[in-house]
Design a protein around this motif. Structure first.
Motif, PDB file in Angstrom:
ATOM      1  N   PRO A  15       0.901  -1.367  -0.088  1.00  0.00           N
ATOM      2  CA  PRO A  15       0.023  -0.014  -0.025  1.00  0.00           C
ATOM      3  C   PRO A  15       0.841   1.366  -0.024  1.00  0.00           C
ATOM      4  CG  PRO A  15      -0.809  -1.567   1.645  1.00  0.00           C
ATOM      5  CD  PRO A  15       0.392  -2.252   0.983  1.00  0.00           C
ATOM      6  N   ILE A  16       1.897   1.261   0.778  1.00  0.00           N
ATOM      7  CA  ILE A  16       2.820   2.552   0.719  1.00  0.00           C
ATOM      8  C   ILE A  16       3.484   2.829  -0.632  1.00  0.00           C
ATOM      9  CG2 ILE A  16       4.989   3.532   1.804  1.00  0.00           C
ATOM     10  CD1 ILE A  16       4.007   2.219   4.383  1.00  0.00           C
ATOM     11  N   PHE A  17       3.882   1.553  -1.234  1.00  0.00           N
ATOM     12  CA  PHE A  17       4.609   1.633  -2.577  1.00  0.00           C
ATOM     13  C   PHE A  17       3.403   2.386  -3.411  1.00  0.00           C
ATOM     14  CE2 PHE A  17       5.311   0.005  -6.776  1.00  0.00           C
ATOM     15  CZ  PHE A  17       6.510   0.335  -7.024  1.00  0.00           C
ATOM     16  N   ILE A  18       1.895   1.619  -3.438  1.00  0.00           N
ATOM     17  CA  ILE A  18       1.015   2.322  -4.358  1.00  0.00           C
ATOM     18  C   ILE A  18       0.879   3.733  -4.280  1.00  0.00           C
ATOM     19  CG2 ILE A  18      -1.390   2.395  -4.862  1.00  0.00           C
ATOM     20  CD1 ILE A  18      -1.040  -0.819  -4.603  1.00  0.00           C
ATOM     21  N   LEU A  29      14.593  10.507  -3.999  1.00  0.00           N
ATOM     22  CA  LEU A  29      15.154  10.302  -2.625  1.00  0.00           C
ATOM     23  C   LEU A  29      14.015  10.700  -1.418  1.00  0.00           C
ATOM     24  CD1 LEU A  29      18.636  11.729  -2.399  1.00  0.00           C
ATOM     25  CD2 LEU A  29      18.095   9.248  -2.692  1.00  0.00           C
ATOM     26  N   TRP A  30      12.995  11.422  -1.600  1.00  0.00           N
ATOM     27  CA  TRP A  30      11.896  11.617  -0.825  1.00  0.00           C
ATOM     28  C   TRP A  30      11.029  10.554  -0.538  1.00  0.00           C
ATOM     29  CZ3 TRP A  30      12.505  15.536   2.220  1.00  0.00           C
ATOM     30  CH2 TRP A  30      13.166  16.685   2.009  1.00  0.00           C
ATOM     31  N   GLY A  31      11.214   9.516  -1.594  1.00  0.00           N
ATOM     32  CA  GLY A  31      10.286   8.280  -1.429  1.00  0.00           C
ATOM     33  C   GLY A  31      10.954   7.438  -0.374  1.00  0.00           C
ATOM     34  N   ILE A  32      12.220   7.523  -0.028  1.00  0.00           N
ATOM     35  CA  ILE A  32      12.903   6.696   0.832  1.00  0.00           C
ATOM     36  C   ILE A  32      12.639   7.371   2.236  1.00  0.00           C
ATOM     37  CG2 ILE A  32      15.076   6.026   1.769  1.00  0.00           C
ATOM     38  CD1 ILE A  32      16.130   5.695  -1.182  1.00  0.00           C
ATOM     39  N   ILE A  33      12.861   9.022   2.326  1.00  0.00           N
ATOM     40  CA  ILE A  33      12.813   9.529   3.456  1.00  0.00           C
ATOM     41  C   ILE A  33      11.502   9.770   4.027  1.00  0.00           C
ATOM     42  CG2 ILE A  33      13.344  11.732   4.316  1.00  0.00           C
ATOM     43  CD1 ILE A  33      15.549  12.057   2.231  1.00  0.00           C
ATOM     44  N   ILE A  34      10.540   9.796   3.154  1.00  0.00           N
ATOM     45  CA  ILE A  34       9.073  10.342   3.950  1.00  0.00           C
ATOM     46  C   ILE A  34       8.549   9.396   4.427  1.00  0.00           C
ATOM     47  CG2 ILE A  34       6.919  11.274   3.466  1.00  0.00           C
ATOM     48  CD1 ILE A  34       8.096  13.470   1.491  1.00  0.00           C
ATOM     49  N   PRO A  35       8.100   8.105   3.955  1.00  0.00           N
ATOM     50  CA  PRO A  35       7.474   7.034   4.689  1.00  0.00           C
ATOM     51  C   PRO A  35       7.727   6.468   6.003  1.00  0.00           C
ATOM     52  CG  PRO A  35       7.466   6.567   2.136  1.00  0.00           C
ATOM     53  CD  PRO A  35       8.524   7.660   2.400  1.00  0.00           C
ATOM     54  N   PRO A  36       9.007   6.351   6.186  1.00  0.00           N
ATOM     55  CA  PRO A  36       9.359   5.744   7.391  1.00  0.00           C
ATOM     56  C   PRO A  36       9.997   6.954   8.431  1.00  0.00           C
ATOM     57  CG  PRO A  36      11.333   5.621   5.811  1.00  0.00           C
ATOM     58  CD  PRO A  36       9.972   6.284   5.036  1.00  0.00           C
ATOM     59  N   ILE A 104      13.176  -1.389  -3.276  1.00  0.00           N
ATOM     60  CA  ILE A 104      11.886  -1.234  -3.699  1.00  0.00           C
ATOM     61  C   ILE A 104      11.587   0.048  -4.362  1.00  0.00           C
ATOM     62  CG2 ILE A 104       9.322  -1.289  -3.261  1.00  0.00           C
ATOM     63  CD1 ILE A 104      10.233  -3.436  -1.238  1.00  0.00           C
ATOM     64  N   VAL A 105      11.886   1.160  -3.663  1.00  0.00           N
ATOM     65  CA  VAL A 105      11.787   2.392  -4.284  1.00  0.00           C
ATOM     66  C   VAL A 105      12.480   2.875  -5.212  1.00  0.00           C
ATOM     67  CG1 VAL A 105      11.172   5.010  -3.676  1.00  0.00           C
ATOM     68  CG2 VAL A 105      10.480   2.980  -2.129  1.00  0.00           C
ATOM     69  N   ILE A 106      13.779   2.865  -5.228  1.00  0.00           N
ATOM     70  CA  ILE A 106      14.782   3.261  -6.204  1.00  0.00           C
ATOM     71  C   ILE A 106      15.305   2.364  -7.219  1.00  0.00           C
ATOM     72  CG2 ILE A 106      17.071   4.227  -6.038  1.00  0.00           C
ATOM     73  CD1 ILE A 106      15.270   6.163  -4.807  1.00  0.00           C
ATOM     74  N   THR A 107      15.130   2.450  -8.321  1.00  0.00           N
ATOM     75  CA  THR A 107      15.559   1.773  -9.478  1.00  0.00           C
ATOM     76  C   THR A 107      16.849   2.403 -10.284  1.00  0.00           C
ATOM     77  OG1 THR A 107      14.204   2.618 -11.026  1.00  0.00           O
ATOM     78  CG2 THR A 107      13.564   0.526 -10.067  1.00  0.00           C
TER      79      THR A 107
END
Length: 165
Positions: A15-18, A29-36, A104-107
């Motif tokens: 769900p967080i990925f979606i 990088l905000w995708g790595i920082i914000i959720p956790p 998962i977030v960074i490719t």
């Protein structure tokens, strides 16, 4: 609060990925920082620390006419420096050593984290141990910098519990 501590990241990962995909925060990088950023552990530690703060100081500030925001900013936050430092140290260490979520977030290889780079450095058939151990040793430096920057607040919080008031 305790129930949220028992939910593993793997359960809420999809769900967080979606949500990150819908917000356009993948490969960012905000995708790595914000959720956790706000962990249940940090909220629980901060709440437990703030419950033990002196009610008489808060009541005296109210009697003096201070509003709730002023009490929080000028009284509670300065008294909470040890727990804020502790949560900062723990959060930085957890995020710095996290492997699964950035995977998962960074490719994009240019945004790869240190843990991903170390994992990619290991070859399939052979491992250059001297280079890998040197890179691992260097990867500890930011954690040490954060710890030493917040050490005095961290130690203040540890010693504050040992002094009888």
């Amino acid at each position: 609060m305790i129930a949220t501590l028992m939910v593993p990241l793997q359960v809420i990962m999809i769900p967080i990925f979606i949500q990150l995909r819908n917000l356009g925060l993948l490969n960012n990088l905000w995708g790595i920082i914000i959720p956790p950023a706000a962990t249940p552990t940090g909220i629980f530690l901060a709440r437990q620390y703030m419950v033990n703060l002196s009610n008489s100081m808060i009541e005296s500030a109210r009697i003096d006419g201070a509003k709730e925001l002023r009490i929080f900013v000028q009284l509670i936050l300065p008294l909470s420096q040890p727990i804020i430092a502790t949560i900062t140290i723990f959060s930085f260490m957890w995020r710095w050593n996290d492997y699964l979520w950035p995977l998962i977030v960074i490719t994009d290889n240019d945004l790869m984290t240190m843990q991903q780079a170390l994992a990619n450095f290991v070859g399939q058939l052979q491992i250059n141990w001297s280079n890998l151990l040197a890179m691992t040793t260097i990867s500890i430096i930011p954690v040490l910098v954060v710890f030493f920057a917040f050490q005095r607040f961290f130690m203040t919080g540890i010693t504050a519990g040992s002094v009888k008031g």
